[in-house]
Write a protein that holds these residues in place. Structure first.
Motif, PDB file in Angstrom:
ATOM      1  N   ARG A 123       0.810  -1.221   0.000  1.00 19.47           N
ATOM      2  CA  ARG A 123       0.000   0.000   0.000  1.00 19.47           C
ATOM      3  C   ARG A 123       0.846   1.276   0.000  1.00 19.47           C
ATOM      4  O   ARG A 123       0.324   2.362   0.237  1.00 19.47           O
ATOM      5  N   SER A 124       2.123   1.140  -0.310  1.00 17.12           N
ATOM      6  CA  SER A 124       3.004   2.315  -0.422  1.00 17.12           C
ATOM      7  C   SER A 124       3.211   2.661  -1.902  1.00 17.12           C
ATOM      8  O   SER A 124       4.327   2.633  -2.420  1.00 17.12           O
ATOM      9  N   GLN A 125       2.121   3.002  -2.565  1.00 19.02           N
ATOM     10  CA  GLN A 125       2.178   3.204  -4.006  1.00 19.02           C
ATOM     11  C   GLN A 125       2.432   4.656  -4.418  1.00 19.02           C
ATOM     12  O   GLN A 125       2.721   4.935  -5.576  1.00 19.02           O
ATOM     13  N   ASP A 126       2.296   5.604  -3.504  1.00 17.39           N
ATOM     14  CA  ASP A 126       2.315   7.017  -3.882  1.00 17.39           C
ATOM     15  C   ASP A 126       3.666   7.691  -3.700  1.00 17.39           C
ATOM     16  O   ASP A 126       3.765   8.910  -3.805  1.00 17.39           O
ATOM     17  N   LEU A 127       4.710   6.936  -3.409  1.00 22.27           N
ATOM     18  CA  LEU A 127       6.034   7.530  -3.224  1.00 22.27           C
ATOM     19  C   LEU A 127       6.591   7.987  -4.569  1.00 22.27           C
ATOM     20  O   LEU A 127       6.603   7.215  -5.529  1.00 22.27           O
ATOM     21  N   PRO A 128       7.059   9.231  -4.657  1.00 21.65           N
ATOM     22  CA  PRO A 128       7.543   9.750  -5.946  1.00 21.65           C
ATOM     23  C   PRO A 128       8.941   9.256  -6.269  1.00 21.65           C
ATOM     24  O   PRO A 128       9.678   8.820  -5.390  1.00 21.65           O
ATOM     25  N   PRO A 129       9.357   9.361  -7.543  1.00 18.06           N
ATOM     26  CA  PRO A 129      10.737   9.019  -7.894  1.00 18.06           C
ATOM     27  C   PRO A 129      11.710  10.015  -7.282  1.00 18.06           C
ATOM     28  O   PRO A 129      11.294  11.073  -6.807  1.00 18.06           O
ATOM     29  N   PRO A 130      13.011   9.664  -7.257  1.00 20.00           N
ATOM     30  CA  PRO A 130      13.624   8.509  -7.909  1.00 20.00           C
ATOM     31  C   PRO A 130      13.410   7.225  -7.103  1.00 20.00           C
ATOM     32  O   PRO A 130      13.368   7.267  -5.867  1.00 20.00           O
ATOM     33  N   HIS A 131      13.279   6.121  -7.799  1.00 11.52           N
ATOM     34  CA  HIS A 131      13.069   4.834  -7.142  1.00 11.52           C
ATOM     35  C   HIS A 131      14.417   4.121  -7.032  1.00 11.52           C
ATOM     36  O   HIS A 131      14.819   3.358  -7.915  1.00 11.52           O
ATOM     37  N   THR A 132      15.118   4.429  -5.951  1.00 10.58           N
ATOM     38  CA  THR A 132      16.469   3.935  -5.725  1.00 10.58           C
ATOM     39  C   THR A 132      16.579   3.336  -4.334  1.00 10.58           C
ATOM     40  O   THR A 132      15.702   3.527  -3.484  1.00 10.58           O
ATOM     41  N   LEU A 133      17.691   2.645  -4.125  1.00 12.71           N
ATOM     42  CA  LEU A 133      17.960   2.073  -2.805  1.00 12.71           C
ATOM     43  C   LEU A 133      18.072   3.175  -1.754  1.00 12.71           C
ATOM     44  O   LEU A 133      17.541   3.046  -0.643  1.00 12.71           O
ATOM     45  N   GLU A 134      18.734   4.258  -2.102  1.00 14.79           N
ATOM     46  CA  GLU A 134      18.889   5.359  -1.152  1.00 14.79           C
ATOM     47  C   GLU A 134      17.539   5.997  -0.817  1.00 14.79           C
ATOM     48  O   GLU A 134      17.272   6.315   0.346  1.00 14.79           O
ATOM     49  N   ALA A 135      16.681   6.163  -1.823  1.00 17.08           N
ATOM     50  CA  ALA A 135      15.353   6.715  -1.560  1.00 17.08           C
ATOM     51  C   ALA A 135      14.557   5.788  -0.650  1.00 17.08           C
ATOM     52  O   ALA A 135      13.822   6.246   0.240  1.00 17.08           O
ATOM     53  N   ALA A 136      14.689   4.470  -0.850  1.00 20.60           N
ATOM     54  CA  ALA A 136      13.992   3.517   0.006  1.00 20.60           C
ATOM     55  C   ALA A 136      14.467   3.621   1.449  1.00 20.60           C
ATOM     56  O   ALA A 136      13.676   3.505   2.392  1.00 20.60           O
ATOM     57  N   ALA A 137      15.768   3.855   1.636  1.00 22.02           N
ATOM     58  CA  ALA A 137      16.298   4.049   2.993  1.00 22.02           C
ATOM     59  C   ALA A 137      15.822   5.373   3.575  1.00 22.02           C
ATOM     60  O   ALA A 137      15.488   5.453   4.770  1.00 22.02           O
ATOM     61  N   ASP A 138      15.775   6.417   2.749  1.00 22.77           N
ATOM     62  CA  ASP A 138      15.273   7.709   3.226  1.00 22.77           C
ATOM     63  C   ASP A 138      13.801   7.609   3.652  1.00 22.77           C
ATOM     64  O   ASP A 138      13.376   8.280   4.596  1.00 22.77           O
ATOM     65  N   ASP A 139      13.034   6.776   2.951  1.00 29.29           N
ATOM     66  CA  ASP A 139      11.638   6.555   3.344  1.00 29.29           C
ATOM     67  C   ASP A 139      11.549   6.033   4.776  1.00 29.29           C
ATOM     68  O   ASP A 139      10.644   6.409   5.539  1.00 29.29           O
ATOM     69  N   LEU A 140      12.477   5.149   5.142  1.00 24.64           N
ATOM     70  CA  LEU A 140      12.473   4.583   6.496  1.00 24.64           C
ATOM     71  C   LEU A 140      12.833   5.646   7.525  1.00 24.64           C
ATOM     72  O   LEU A 140      12.268   5.682   8.624  1.00 24.64           O
ATOM     73  N   VAL A 141      13.778   6.516   7.174  1.00 30.28           N
ATOM     74  CA  VAL A 141      14.130   7.614   8.077  1.00 30.28           C
ATOM     75  C   VAL A 141      12.903   8.501   8.312  1.00 30.28           C
ATOM     76  O   VAL A 141      12.599   8.881   9.452  1.00 30.28           O
ATOM     77  N   ALA A 142      12.174   8.808   7.239  1.00 30.77           N
ATOM     78  CA  ALA A 142      10.974   9.638   7.364  1.00 30.77           C
ATOM     79  C   ALA A 142       9.901   8.936   8.191  1.00 30.77           C
ATOM     80  O   ALA A 142       9.152   9.583   8.943  1.00 30.77           O
ATOM     81  N   LEU A 143       9.823   7.615   8.078  1.00 31.40           N
ATOM     82  CA  LEU A 143       8.807   6.847   8.804  1.00 31.40           C
ATOM     83  C   LEU A 143       8.999   6.930  10.314  1.00 31.40           C
ATOM     84  O   LEU A 143       8.028   6.820  11.075  1.00 31.40           O
ATOM     85  N   GLU A 144      10.229   7.116  10.760  1.00 26.83           N
ATOM     86  CA  GLU A 144      10.513   7.123  12.198  1.00 26.83           C
ATOM     87  C   GLU A 144       9.625   8.113  12.956  1.00 26.83           C
ATOM     88  O   GLU A 144       9.219   7.853  14.094  1.00 26.83           O
ATOM     89  N   SER A 145       9.306   9.224  12.327  1.00 26.20           N
ATOM     90  CA  SER A 145       8.511  10.260  13.008  1.00 26.20           C
ATOM     91  C   SER A 145       7.095   9.797  13.325  1.00 26.20           C
ATOM     92  O   SER A 145       6.432  10.355  14.196  1.00 26.20           O
ATOM     93  N   ALA A 146       6.624   8.760  12.634  1.00 26.44           N
ATOM     94  CA  ALA A 146       5.263   8.265  12.849  1.00 26.44           C
ATOM     95  C   ALA A 146       5.210   7.105  13.831  1.00 26.44           C
ATOM     96  O   ALA A 146       4.120   6.616  14.154  1.00 26.44           O
ATOM     97  N   LEU A 147       6.355   6.664  14.326  1.00 30.72           N
ATOM     98  CA  LEU A 147       6.395   5.504  15.211  1.00 30.72           C
ATOM     99  C   LEU A 147       6.347   5.937  16.667  1.00 30.72           C
ATOM    100  O   LEU A 147       6.793   7.026  17.023  1.00 30.72           O
ATOM    101  N   PRO A 148       5.835   5.063  17.554  1.00 30.99           N
ATOM    102  CA  PRO A 148       5.677   5.430  18.965  1.00 30.99           C
ATOM    103  C   PRO A 148       6.955   5.360  19.789  1.00 30.99           C
ATOM    104  O   PRO A 148       6.934   5.635  20.994  1.00 30.99           O
TER     105      PRO A 148
END
Length: 279
Positions: free
Chosen positions: A61-86
């Protein structure tokens, strides 16, 4: 404009209040739910840990992430996700493509992580995609079979006719969605190709051979898998011999889908990694 956060699900032991979290990352064409059973076992054994089942970019269900579609972008997504975790992320596990995202995330969060568990994923560059030929073949077949279909069963039957094993075809059918009165394969295969191109072009061996100061890197290898060739395996064992924070475990009778072929053996290693992490 801020990018949307990755879709994710939290798993905790009943009545627990975890003070640290571990991310679970799937492989290419998978989703976070692939690791739900392991996450439940882990938090039941370690209720001070919570688990986060992540749908990586352009998956689940993570279909709306914009390019570039790279390994580094995928890691950056995880960094951004941290703010939503308890709570803070203190560990991570990833299989195959997700295993290399795990190492890319370690490179960005070396100060935070304890156990870093990489399941049958090659840390090095592979411009010839050696060891992943079956994945590329399935992607070519999927391009010819995106729909429409009368049912998910029709999609499964089409892939089986094309030579895909029934279990894999049924797993891939989780990516089939209903649009109107017909079914279609929903993943953006161009984006998947871009992610794989980045995966094959990236070398992260230095994180295995010299993990950052607080982290322990665990490589779980399928003894029957060809994802790492003999030279890769020698390099992995040499890294473990030369650095006490690098660990290699081979599950002898398992292939690339190590956690499917030998779930108890993989969980035992996961439990060992978390128990000895010191975080």
């Amino acid at each position: 404009m801020t990018s949307p956060l990755l879709h994710h699900a939290l798993v905790t032991a009943p009545g627990s209040s975890p003070d640290k979290w571990i991310l679970f990352l799937h492989g290419i064409l998978g989703s976070g739910d692939n690791w739900r059973g392991f996450a439940k076992r882990l938090v039941e054994a370690h209720p001070d840990w919570g688990a986060v089942l992540v749908d990586l970019r352009k998956h689940g269900r993570s279909q709306d992430l914009p390019p570039p579609h790279t390994l580094e972008a995928a890691a950056d997504d995880l960094v951004a996700l941290e703010s939503a975790l308890p709570g803070p992320v203190r560990g991570i596990l990833g299989h195959s493509f997700g295993g290399k995202v795990t190492l890319a995330y370690l490179q960005k969060r070396a100060d935070q992580l304890g156990p870093v568990i990489v399941v049958d994923s090659n840390p090095g560059m592979r411009p010839d995609a050696r060891g992943s030929q079956s994945t590329l073949w399935i992607l070519r077949l999927l391009r010819e079979n995106t729909g429409p279909f009368e049912s998910r069963t029709a999609f499964v039957n089409r892939l089986v006719e094309g030579g895909v094993a029934l279990g894999i075809a049924q797993w891939l059918a989780k990516n089939v969605e209903l649009r109107g009165d017909r079914f279609f394969f929903k993943l953006d295969l161009d984006a998947i190709d871009e992610l794989l191109d980045s995966y094959f072009a990236t070398d992260l061996w230095h994180l295995v051979e010299a993990p950052p100061a607080r982290s322990h890197v665990w490589l779980i290898l399928g003894g029957l898998s060809d994802n790492l060739d003999s030279a890769d395996k020698e390099r992995a064992f040499a890294a473990a011999q030369n650095n006490p924070r690098t660990h290699v475990r081979v599950v002898e009778n398992a292939g690339h889908w190590v956690h499917v072929d030998a779930p108890d053996a993989v969980f035992a290693i996961l439990n060992e990694a978390v128990s000895s992490s010191g975080v």
